[in-house]
Scaffold this motif. Structure first.
Motif, short mmCIF file in Angstrom:
data_model
loop_
_atom_site.label_atom_id
_atom_site.label_comp_id
_atom_site.label_asym_id
_atom_site.label_seq_id
_atom_site.Cartn_x
_atom_site.Cartn_y
_atom_site.Cartn_z
N ILE A 50 0.75 -1.02 -0.21
CA ILE A 50 -0.01 -0.18 0.08
C ILE A 50 0.97 1.17 0.03
O ILE A 50 1.73 1.28 0.68
N ILE A 204 -3.22 -5.74 5.99
CA ILE A 204 -3.95 -4.38 5.63
C ILE A 204 -4.73 -3.88 7.01
O ILE A 204 -4.50 -2.70 7.00
N LEU A 228 -4.50 7.13 -1.03
CA LEU A 228 -4.18 5.84 -0.77
C LEU A 228 -4.34 5.02 -1.98
O LEU A 228 -5.33 5.09 -2.66
N ALA A 230 -3.34 0.66 -3.46
CA ALA A 230 -2.90 -0.60 -3.44
C ALA A 230 -2.26 -0.98 -4.51
O ALA A 230 -2.58 -0.77 -5.80
#
Length: 341
Positions: A50, A204, A228, A230
């Protein structure tokens, strides 16, 4: 070399990061933007890490880890790189994920870079990254074209009033979750006390817990200027694999139908034929859904490519020509007045 080491600022955007990954030579990996901290991460393909962008406040000392690494953690288990220049943090956060993912095919450039830095100390790794021409070239391909360049060093103080933002990475390793911030002394293990760690995506939960803590600590906790993403496996890999299996299953079912057609007068044969037809219909329906998902993914990546081309294109000459043409036709002042209105 200037203070930023000739590294440009990078926009926090999934299209930008996906192209950065591809242009570094890594295949089958993409960036997916996460719009909420309550996002259902199970809907994504395998998640390698992430990337978190947040506002960096003046006076904040990132050289000291917020949480000290555990005593039994061996730093060499994670390839950690110190950040040497300011604007490299986006690519550095991305590399922190890619270089620590053992199941990725990195390509020749990153493989060679990893082999070169693996036995170096974190600071020397940072120097190696700063001076890597191939990585810096990919990074700087997203340099923003400037209309006006200020050559007055006395005006640099104005930059101090601008908000600064910083990228960090979160990865799973050795059964734990680690934050890799190039401004820290080393990898920092993070953990949500309520997280049992039994879930496949338990790491996570740890990362989101730490991210929420960071957001709440910025100003009064109401600042929403964070981003954010991923870093995941390209979903088309699984879709394509499933399509191949569907095609194989359809062929096998067609063979079964042909065999039944030789003797289809009894009830059992007709019932079996009906069952096969139902299975064929379900597989065809699933195939159409998957093909639609692949088309959507291809369109998304195509849009990324178009947006990135616009980011990289130098519109300055066109703007100057437009201004000159407006001035030549005595329309420039009118355009300025209209813009003010």
């Amino acid at each position: 070399m200037n203070e930023n080491g000739n590294w440009c600022l990078i926009e926090s955007d999934p299209g930008v990061f996906t192209e950065l990954i591809t242009n570094m030579g890594v295949k089958g990996v993409q960036a997916e933007e996460i719009y909420s901290l309550d996002y259902d991460f199970s809907s994504l393909e395998h998640i390698y890490g992430i990337v978190f962008l947040f506002k960096w406040e003046n006076g904040q000392d990132s050289s000291q880890p917020e949480v000290s690494p555990t005593d039994n953690f061996q730093g060499q288990d994670i390839l950690f790189i110190n950040q040497i220049v300011q604007n490299a943090c986006a690519t550095q956060a991305l590399l922190s994920i890619l270089l620590n993912s053992n199941d990725l095919v990195l390509g020749d450039d990153l493989d060679n870079f990893k082999d070169f830095i693996v036995h170096l100390d974190p600071y020397s790794r940072g120097l190696a990254l700063t001076n890597s021409e191939s990585i810096r070239r990919v990074h700087n391909s997203f340099a923003t074209q400037q209309l006006i360049v200020n050559d007055n060093p006395n005006d640099s103080k104005n930059d101090q009033n601008e908000d600064l933002f910083h990228f960090v990475a979160y990865i799973p390793s050795n059964g734990g979750t680690y934050k890799l911030d190039g401004l820290s002394q080393g990898p920092v293990r993070v953990h949500d006390p309520k997280n049992s760690g039994k879930s496949r995506l338990g790491w996570i939960n740890d990362a989101i817990y730490d991210i929420k803590k960071k957001i709440s600590s910025i100003g009064d906790g109401s600042d929403i200027r964070f981003n954010l993403m991923a870093i995941t496996k390209d979903c088309r890999i699984r879709y394509s694999s499933r399509l191949e299996q569907i095609e194989l299953d359809l062929k096998n079912l067609q063979v079964q139908l042909e065999q039944l057609s030789i003797n289809n007068e009894n009830d059992s044969s007709r019932n079996l034929a009906d069952s096969i037809h139902d299975n064929i219909s379900k597989l065809i329906e699933e195939k159409l859904v998957i093909e639609s998902k692949i088309d959507n993914q291809n369109r998304k990546l195509q849009n990324y490519s178009i947006e990135n081309a616009r980011r990289k294109h130098n519109f300055v000459p066109m703007i100057i020509l437009l201004i000159e043409e407006l001035a030549r036709k005595n329309l420039l002042q009118q355009a300025i007045d209209n813009a003010k209105k």
